[in-house]
Design a protein around this motif. Structure first.
Motif, PDB file in Angstrom:
ATOM      1  N   ASN A 102      -3.979  -8.917   2.560  1.00  0.00           N
ATOM      2  CA  ASN A 102      -4.407  -7.532   2.750  1.00  0.00           C
ATOM      3  C   ASN A 102      -4.419  -7.131   4.220  1.00  0.00           C
ATOM      4  O   ASN A 102      -4.837  -6.013   4.560  1.00  0.00           O
ATOM      5  N   GLY A 105       1.985  -8.183   0.083  1.00  0.00           N
ATOM      6  CA  GLY A 105       0.893  -8.693  -0.719  1.00  0.00           C
ATOM      7  C   GLY A 105       0.886 -10.171  -1.037  1.00  0.00           C
ATOM      8  O   GLY A 105       1.474 -11.005  -0.329  1.00  0.00           O
ATOM      9  N   PRO A 162      -6.434  -2.150  -1.932  1.00  0.00           N
ATOM     10  CA  PRO A 162      -6.837  -3.403  -1.280  1.00  0.00           C
ATOM     11  C   PRO A 162      -8.019  -4.094  -1.951  1.00  0.00           C
ATOM     12  O   PRO A 162      -8.280  -5.263  -1.694  1.00  0.00           O
ATOM     13  N   SER A 163      -8.749  -3.366  -2.806  1.00  0.00           N
ATOM     14  CA  SER A 163      -9.915  -3.954  -3.469  1.00  0.00           C
ATOM     15  C   SER A 163     -10.195  -3.179  -4.747  1.00  0.00           C
ATOM     16  O   SER A 163      -9.722  -2.049  -4.937  1.00  0.00           O
ATOM     17  N   ASN A 187       0.788  -1.214   0.000  1.00  0.00           N
ATOM     18  CA  ASN A 187       0.000   0.000   0.000  1.00  0.00           C
ATOM     19  C   ASN A 187       0.819   1.262   0.000  1.00  0.00           C
ATOM     20  O   ASN A 187       0.522   2.256   0.658  1.00  0.00           O
TER      21      ASN A 187
END
Length: 483
Positions: free
Chosen positions: A449, A456, A103-104, A2
């Motif tokens: 996550n 990852g 994350p999505s 991230n």
């Protein structure tokens, strides 16, 4: 992770309408060769006209997701089909690449909406929902849900969905696969025996492995996931489609049609098409399931030798305090002592070193197949890994399992596994049954996550198997050959 993997950046510059005429004239010259050589219809020309009013940015801000097909890190190198394709686009256009991991998919689209990224390099479904928020662009792909079955099972291959009546199929609970099977069952008038599997313990990749091992008879996956995992399990058949196709492509924000046009124009070129074919082969066709090297190599330990290179293993293992037999065992499992082998990921030489890592240690591409240079460089890598892990795994003999694992997967994923083990009640200083199990969790989105997981997605099965295989062979060598 991230975090942004950024090189440099400037805001996108825009030309005023006064420049349109000049730009149209320039379009006929080699100064914008990226627009030439493409056969375009009237609509394409109109799209290109709009893109001429804009200049591509110096830094392309790209969003993506960790996944086995789009983006992941392997042996410290970024990889993935979408990542490699967008890297080639940026390189062809002279842009730096700034990468941001979402994350999505919903969060990635929000990054587009807010202007924090320019391009979503991920397979965004071409549906009414997403068309309202993104402009799809680039090379369009289509996936199906497919039946996963053993090629040589106890029963004949299923060639038609009607033959699913009376058969047991295992799928993840609350998944699109379950929904499709339920619909199909209704269409057939019932009879499919559907088993729902807890998604917290098993995921799609696990179910394919279970079919390969004969633990379950059938499962259902998306065709891209099926193709990818078939490179590990070549005994599986994924030819039967059980759904309509789902189209997908990259996406940009609604206000950036000019960028979508630029990507579309680039993707129609001959060079990107060749690059795509190469990447499809790399990720979805090349076998990854067996150890590299010549499978027919047989080791006769009764003669007191492991390989013709034992003198090199003895020389370099002593520099880091390793048993030379362990170094030889690692080499055998990495390459079968074949200096010419190249893995699907690009690792080369008798110790299977990645090119970027080799260059960081001063090993040139030309020298990677030199056994002396390859082994000496591998030992330097092992020493660096050992130092990095010393504070986390103080016990020296136990730490060697972590080092072998990190050599195979890259240090980043082992650090993630240690953090996951500590968080979820496992011993972060013990490999077998603890950090090893935590590493396996990194193929599950719930865990990769997790905030403690910085690097990852990772397919931990191969590393887990690799460590076990190396030390099993090492035990065998020790029983036959004195140090």
């Amino acid at each position: 992770m991230n975090t942004d993997q950024s090189h440099s950046g400037q805001a996108t510059a825009m030309y005023t309408t006064r420049h349109i005429a000049a730009l149209l004239a320039i379009a006929a010259t080699a100064a914008i060769g990226w627009l030439c050589g493409c056969s375009r219809g009237a609509s394409d020309t109109a799209d290109d006209y709009d893109s001429l009013r804009h200049r591509l940015p110096d830094t392309l801000r790209v969003g993506t997701l960790y996944s086995p097909t789009s983006y992941f890190i392997y042996r410290q190198e970024p990889m993935g089909y979408d990542y490699d394709m967008v890297s080639r686009f940026a390189a062809d256009k002279g842009m730096h690449l700034s990468l941001r991991i979402a994350p999505s998919l919903s969060r990635a689209v929000e990054l587009l909406d807010s202007g924090l990224i320019d391009l979503l390099a991920y397979e965004v479904p071409v549906t009414g929902e997403y068309r309202q928020r993104v402009i799809h662009c680039g090379i369009e792909n289509a996936t199906y849900q497919v039946l996963v079955q053993p090629k040589r099972g106890k029963q004949p291959l299923i060639s038609d969905v009607t033959q699913l009546v009376g058969r047991e199929v295992y799928v993840e609970e609350r998944s699109k696969y379950l929904q499709r099977l339920n619909n199909l069952n209704e269409e057939l008038g019932g009879g499919i025996i559907i088993h729902e599997v807890d998604r917290d313990t098993l995921i799609t990749e696990d179910l394919m492995e279970m079919v390969s091992k004969g633990e379950i008879p059938l499962t259902v996956v998306d065709s891209d996931i099926g193709r990818l995992n078939k490179t590990y399990y070549n005994d599986l058949d994924i030819t039967l489609q059980i759904s309509f196709p789902q189209r997908s492509a990259w996406g940009v924000a609604q206000g950036n049609k000019w960028l979508a046009d630029s990507i579309d124009t680039w993707s129609r070129g001959e060079k990107p098409r060749r690059q795509q074919a190469t990447l499809l082969k790399r990720y979805f066709e090349l076998s990854k399931g067996s150890e590299p090297g010549t499978a027919a190599v047989k080791i006769d330990l009764s003669k007191g030798v492991v390989s013709p290179f034992d003198h090199l293993f003895r020389r370099y293992a002593s520099t880091i305090g390793w048993d030379w037999r362990l170094l030889a065992s690692l080499s055998f499992k990495e390459s079968r002592f074949d200096s010419t082998v190249v893995s699907w990921a690009g690792a080369r030489g008798i110790m299977q070193i990645m090119p970027r890592t080799a260059r960081a240690y001063g090993l040139t591409d030309e020298a990677m197949t030199d056994n002396n240079a390859n082994i000496s460089t591998a030992v330097k890598i092992l020493e660096a890994l050992d130092k990095s892990l010393a504070s986390r795994v103080p016990e020296r003999s136990e730490r060697r399992k972590f080092v072998v694992a990190a050599y195979n997967s890259g240090l980043a994923h082992i650090l993630d596994a240690i953090a996951l083990a500590a968080k979820y009640g496992m011993n972060p200083r013990v490999w077998d049954g603890n950090v090893e199990q935590a590493l396996l969790l990194k193929s599950n989105p719930e865990y990769y996550n997790d905030p403690v997981c910085k690097y990852g997605y990772f397919r931990g099965r191969e590393t887990s198997s690799h460590v076990s295989s190396v030390f099993a062979f090492y035990d065998q060598v020790c029983k036959n050959i004195r140090q």
